[in-house]
Design a protein around this motif. Structure first.
Motif, short mmCIF file in Angstrom:
data_model
loop_
_atom_site.label_atom_id
_atom_site.label_comp_id
_atom_site.label_asym_id
_atom_site.label_seq_id
_atom_site.Cartn_x
_atom_site.Cartn_y
_atom_site.Cartn_z
N PRO A 64 46.92 34.47 33.80
CA PRO A 64 46.65 33.08 34.19
C PRO A 64 46.27 32.90 35.65
O PRO A 64 45.77 31.84 36.03
CB PRO A 64 47.97 32.36 33.87
CG PRO A 64 48.99 33.42 33.86
CD PRO A 64 48.30 34.68 33.41
N ARG A 65 46.45 33.92 36.48
CA ARG A 65 46.14 33.78 37.91
C ARG A 65 44.82 34.40 38.33
O ARG A 65 44.47 34.37 39.50
CB ARG A 65 47.27 34.37 38.74
CG ARG A 65 48.51 33.49 38.69
CD ARG A 65 49.62 34.13 39.42
NE ARG A 65 50.23 35.02 38.42
CZ ARG A 65 51.35 35.67 38.58
NH1 ARG A 65 51.99 35.62 39.68
NH2 ARG A 65 51.84 36.41 37.61
N ALA A 66 44.09 34.98 37.40
CA ALA A 66 42.81 35.61 37.75
C ALA A 66 41.67 34.94 37.00
O ALA A 66 41.87 34.41 35.90
CB ALA A 66 42.87 37.09 37.42
N LYS A 67 40.51 34.96 37.59
CA LYS A 67 39.31 34.41 36.94
C LYS A 67 38.42 35.52 36.38
O LYS A 67 37.86 35.39 35.30
CB LYS A 67 38.51 33.55 37.93
CG LYS A 67 39.25 32.34 38.42
CD LYS A 67 39.40 31.33 37.31
CE LYS A 67 40.09 30.09 37.85
NZ LYS A 67 40.95 29.47 36.88
N THR A 68 38.29 36.60 37.17
CA THR A 68 37.53 37.76 36.71
C THR A 68 38.23 39.03 37.17
O THR A 68 38.86 39.06 38.23
CB THR A 68 36.07 37.78 37.25
OG1 THR A 68 36.11 37.85 38.66
CG2 THR A 68 35.27 36.60 36.78
N LEU A 70 37.13 43.30 37.01
CA LEU A 70 36.10 44.27 36.63
C LEU A 70 34.84 43.57 36.12
O LEU A 70 34.22 43.98 35.13
CB LEU A 70 36.64 45.26 35.59
CG LEU A 70 37.80 46.13 36.05
CD1 LEU A 70 38.40 46.89 34.87
CD2 LEU A 70 37.34 47.10 37.14
N SER A 71 34.49 42.47 36.77
CA SER A 71 33.30 41.67 36.45
C SER A 71 33.33 41.06 35.05
O SER A 71 32.29 40.73 34.50
CB SER A 71 32.02 42.51 36.62
OG SER A 71 31.94 43.01 37.93
N ARG A 72 34.53 40.92 34.51
CA ARG A 72 34.67 40.32 33.17
C ARG A 72 35.55 39.09 33.26
O ARG A 72 36.43 39.01 34.11
CB ARG A 72 35.28 41.33 32.21
CG ARG A 72 34.38 42.54 32.02
CD ARG A 72 34.95 43.46 31.02
NE ARG A 72 35.08 42.76 29.76
CZ ARG A 72 35.09 43.35 28.59
NH1 ARG A 72 34.94 44.64 28.52
NH2 ARG A 72 35.24 42.67 27.49
N PRO A 73 35.36 38.13 32.36
CA PRO A 73 36.21 36.94 32.40
C PRO A 73 37.65 37.27 32.04
O PRO A 73 37.93 38.19 31.27
CB PRO A 73 35.59 36.03 31.33
CG PRO A 73 34.85 36.93 30.42
CD PRO A 73 34.40 38.09 31.27
N VAL A 74 38.56 36.52 32.63
CA VAL A 74 39.98 36.67 32.35
C VAL A 74 40.46 35.37 31.75
O VAL A 74 40.14 34.28 32.24
CB VAL A 74 40.77 37.01 33.64
CG1 VAL A 74 42.25 37.13 33.35
CG2 VAL A 74 40.24 38.30 34.27
N TYR A 75 41.25 35.46 30.71
CA TYR A 75 41.75 34.29 29.99
C TYR A 75 43.20 34.03 30.38
O TYR A 75 43.95 34.96 30.67
CB TYR A 75 41.61 34.51 28.48
CG TYR A 75 40.17 34.76 28.09
CD1 TYR A 75 39.31 33.70 27.83
CD2 TYR A 75 39.66 36.05 28.05
CE1 TYR A 75 37.98 33.91 27.51
CE2 TYR A 75 38.32 36.28 27.73
CZ TYR A 75 37.49 35.21 27.46
OH TYR A 75 36.18 35.43 27.15
N ALA A 76 43.58 32.76 30.37
CA ALA A 76 44.93 32.39 30.78
C ALA A 76 45.98 32.78 29.74
O ALA A 76 47.09 33.15 30.09
CB ALA A 76 45.00 30.89 31.06
N THR A 77 45.62 32.70 28.47
CA THR A 77 46.56 33.02 27.39
C THR A 77 45.81 33.72 26.26
O THR A 77 44.58 33.70 26.20
CB THR A 77 47.21 31.75 26.80
OG1 THR A 77 46.19 30.99 26.10
CG2 THR A 77 47.85 30.87 27.86
N LEU A 78 46.56 34.30 25.35
CA LEU A 78 45.95 34.92 24.17
C LEU A 78 45.24 33.89 23.31
O LEU A 78 44.22 34.18 22.69
CB LEU A 78 47.02 35.65 23.35
CG LEU A 78 47.60 36.91 23.97
CD1 LEU A 78 48.79 37.41 23.14
CD2 LEU A 78 46.55 38.00 24.10
N ALA A 79 45.76 32.66 23.28
CA ALA A 79 45.14 31.60 22.49
C ALA A 79 43.74 31.24 23.01
O ALA A 79 42.92 30.71 22.26
CB ALA A 79 46.03 30.36 22.50
#
Length: 168
Positions: A64-68, A70-79
């Motif tokens: 939840p604290r990262a946006k990207t 390794l140049s990939r999107p990061v999601y806040a939760t599994l949902a």
């Protein structure tokens, strides 16, 4: 009275090497929960390795604290993932693992995989009650490399199959 953190868990036998290999062959969508953007963290190293194994895995990052990372999107939760994960790999402190297990069940995961050094009877009970396969205290990167030939001191397959240098 102290409780052994590695005490047996009722109704569960740790999967043997063949069972872990089958899990890695059967499932492709992997979500790394708690992956770090910091290169020195084990989760980042595992993420780098799994991303390099693109033919074997479709990897998603959850933090939840990262946006990207390794140049990939990061999601806040599994949902929030675009597709349900098949394997949820946890890189979280032990107190957070039951919540990760609940989230994995809700997301429709088939496997809860707790990384090397992680053991949680509470998370195990949640996962097992929901019918998930469970792996604890094992590194997914090490297991994959062990079974599929990517084990090397640097963490990646160098393609070298012998230890002696060629003579000029």
């Amino acid at each position: 009275m102290t409780v052994d953190a590695r005490a047996p868990i009722a109704g569960w036998t740790p999967p043997d090497a063949n069972a872990r290999r089958r899990l890695l062959l059967r499932h492709r969508r992997v979500a790394l929960v708690g992956v770090s953007a910091k290169r020195e963290r084990p989760s980042h190293f595992v993420a780098t390795y799994l991303q390099a194994q693109g033919r074997d895995f479709d990897v998603s990052f959850v933090n939840p604290r990262a946006k990207t990372i390794l140049s990939r999107p990061v999601y806040a939760t599994l949902a929030d993932l675009p597709a349900p994960p098949e394997i949820v790999v946890a890189f979280r402190k032990p107190a957070d693992l039951p919540d990760v297990a609940i989230e994995a069940v809700s997301a429709g995961a088939a496997v809860l995989w707790l990384q090397l050094g992680l053991w949680s009877p509470e998370a195990a009970a949640i996962a097992l009650d929901a019918g998930l396969d469970l792996v604890m205290d094992r590194c997914l990167k090490i297991e994959h490399a062990r079974f599929f030939g990517g084990l090397h001191l640097a963490g990646f397959d160098t393609g070298v199959i012998r230890s002696r240098r060629r003579r000029s």
